[in-house]
Write a protein that holds these residues in place. Structure first.
Motif, PDB file in Angstrom:
ATOM      1  N   ARG A   1       0.827  -1.206   0.000  1.00 58.14           N
ATOM      2  CA  ARG A   1       0.000   0.000   0.000  1.00 58.14           C
ATOM      3  C   ARG A   1       0.862   1.256   0.000  1.00 58.14           C
ATOM      4  O   ARG A   1       0.626   2.190  -0.790  1.00 58.14           O
ATOM      5  CB  ARG A   1      -0.928  -0.002   1.221  1.00 58.14           C
ATOM      6  N   GLN A   2       1.899   1.277   0.849  1.00 56.85           N
ATOM      7  CA  GLN A   2       2.746   2.471   0.946  1.00 56.85           C
ATOM      8  C   GLN A   2       3.622   2.653  -0.301  1.00 56.85           C
ATOM      9  O   GLN A   2       3.896   3.778  -0.718  1.00 56.85           O
ATOM     10  CB  GLN A   2       3.614   2.379   2.202  1.00 56.85           C
TER      11      GLN A   2
ATOM     12  N   ASN B   1       2.660   1.831  -3.346  1.00 60.35           N
ATOM     13  CA  ASN B   1       1.736   2.379  -4.335  1.00 60.35           C
ATOM     14  C   ASN B   1       1.438   3.853  -4.076  1.00 60.35           C
ATOM     15  O   ASN B   1       1.322   4.647  -5.019  1.00 60.35           O
ATOM     16  CB  ASN B   1       0.438   1.573  -4.364  1.00 60.35           C
ATOM     17  N   GLU B   2       1.350   4.216  -2.802  1.00 61.67           N
ATOM     18  CA  GLU B   2       1.120   5.623  -2.457  1.00 61.67           C
ATOM     19  C   GLU B   2       2.278   6.499  -2.914  1.00 61.67           C
ATOM     20  O   GLU B   2       2.081   7.680  -3.233  1.00 61.67           O
ATOM     21  CB  GLU B   2       0.900   5.767  -0.949  1.00 61.67           C
ATOM     22  N   ASP B   3       3.484   5.936  -2.948  1.00 61.61           N
ATOM     23  CA  ASP B   3       4.666   6.672  -3.409  1.00 61.61           C
ATOM     24  C   ASP B   3       4.908   6.489  -4.905  1.00 61.61           C
ATOM     25  O   ASP B   3       5.990   6.786  -5.405  1.00 61.61           O
ATOM     26  CB  ASP B   3       5.909   6.213  -2.631  1.00 61.61           C
TER      27      ASP B   3
END
Length: 375
Positions: free
Chosen positions: A327-328, A330-332
């Motif tokens: 998730r993190q 993809n957020e970046d």
């Protein structure tokens, strides 16, 4: 490039010290003409000292290059060709040592040719009759032989010290000791690829750690040091130990720069520095052996990043068991494997992502290329 032949190898039966210094001069022609010109002067002056000894002429330690040259010339030992070659190496070497202008490859090549003329005369007049001097050849520009200027200086100075010692050593001293010392120095420098020359040492309570040239100013990523991560972060905040060159030569007392740390932290850091340098040596050799390839590193292990691997998306179907990391990422906007940093331990910066999670990801990446050789 290990054990690669060099032009003046024929000097080894006469003097391994001379041969090894000549090898480094050859290495420096296209890397740093100034370095070559400056040290060619030292190389040739040493030959003059050996000639003066052979002819049993007076030679004091304070006598300079020009005085030695004049001594031999006035006593009829130099032909005009050799005298002019000696003057050329001396004069251009003096300029290189003091003039800040840029020196050209062509100047280094002219000096190199003059060195050959001098060496040929020296071998034919004072060397063993079975030593054959080959015809002159211009040195080749070997792209893979890229020594930094400071590294070249360290190598040349170490070999010149050995060369000077060999001339100053009394004749009655054991030849065996001289040969043993020469072999040790020669083996050390011949086996070193560019970047691996020891540029400094770091000590801790009698232990010594050699720092290679390529790590001279390396940035120290705290995440690479399991036991010392927070210690390094705190030291970095005090402008200490952010890069290798900021470390003192002796790590004892390093903890005094920050509060609430003690001697055990100094000891742990020294031990982890040893591991770090070993791992970096492996990575450096890998990069030299496989130029142009991209790798992912995790501690001492690595993965070759193929095009197929780089295009794998970060989805729960491809990578199981690490939803928070995915998730993190993809957020970046890190959506495929090829967008990862090559140093995977950096991923431990994410919230709720520890070293165990990074190791799991690394193993999954390895599993995507089951036939790949790893360390």
């Amino acid at each position: 490039m290990d054990n690669q032949p060099y032009f003046f190898k024929f000097l080894e039966p006469l003097s391994k010290e001379l041969a090894y210094v000549a090898r480094e001069l050859e290495n420096s022609i296209f890397t740093s003409p100034r370095t070559m010109l400056t040290h060619a002067r030292v190389f040739v002056e040493n030959i003059l000292q050996q000639v003066i000894q052979a002819e049993k002429l007076p030679d004091e330690s304070w006598t300079n290059f020009k005085e030695r040259l004049d001594l031999l010339n006035e006593n009829g030992y130099l032909t005009p060709e050799i005298r002019d070659a000696l003057h050329h190496v001396r004069q251009i070497g003096n300029k290189a040592a003091h003039d800040s202008r840029m020196f050209r490859y062509s100047e280094a090549l002219l000096s190199w040719e003059a060195v050959y003329t001098i060496v040929k005369w020296y071998v034919e007049v004072y060397g063993p009759v079975d030593v054959i001097v080959p015809d002159y050849q211009d040195p080749s520009h070997r792209v893979e032989q890229v020594y930094g200027i400071t590294e070249l200086e360290v190598r040349l100075k170490a070999l010149e010290e050995l060369l000077i010692a060999s001339v100053q050593k009394p004749v009655e001293e054991s030849v065996h000791d001289e040969v043993a010392a020469t072999k040790e120095m020669g083996a050390a420098t011949e086996s070193e690829r560019p970047g691996f020359t020891t540029i400094r040492t770091i000590t801790y309570k009698g232990q010594i750690l050699d720092v290679p040239y390529f790590l001279r100013d390396a940035f120290l990523l705290p995440q690479r040091f399991d036991k010392s991560e927070t210690f390094l972060i705190r030291l970095g905040a005090e402008q200490q130990a952010r890069i290798m060159s900021e470390f003192p030569n002796n790590l004892e007392g390093l903890h005094k720069h920050v509060k609430r740390y003690g001697e055990k932290n100094d000891e742990n850091l020294f031990d982890e520095l040893k591991v770090y340098i070993e791992e970096e040596n492996i990575r450096r050799k890998l990069a030299l052996e496989r130029p142009g390839e991209l790798f992912f590193f995790y501690k001492a292990d690595y993965i070759v990043v193929t095009e197929e691997l780089s295009e794998i998306p970060f989805t729960a179907d491809e990578f199981t068991g690490s939803p928070s990391l995915l998730r993190q990422l993809n957020e970046d906007q890190i959506e495929t494997v090829g967008q990862l940093p090559k140093e995977l331990v950096i991923l431990a910066k994410y919230e709720n992502v520890g070293v165990g999670t990074v190791e799991k990801l690394f193993e999954q990446l390895k599993g995507k290329q089951p036939t790949q050789m790893t360390t």
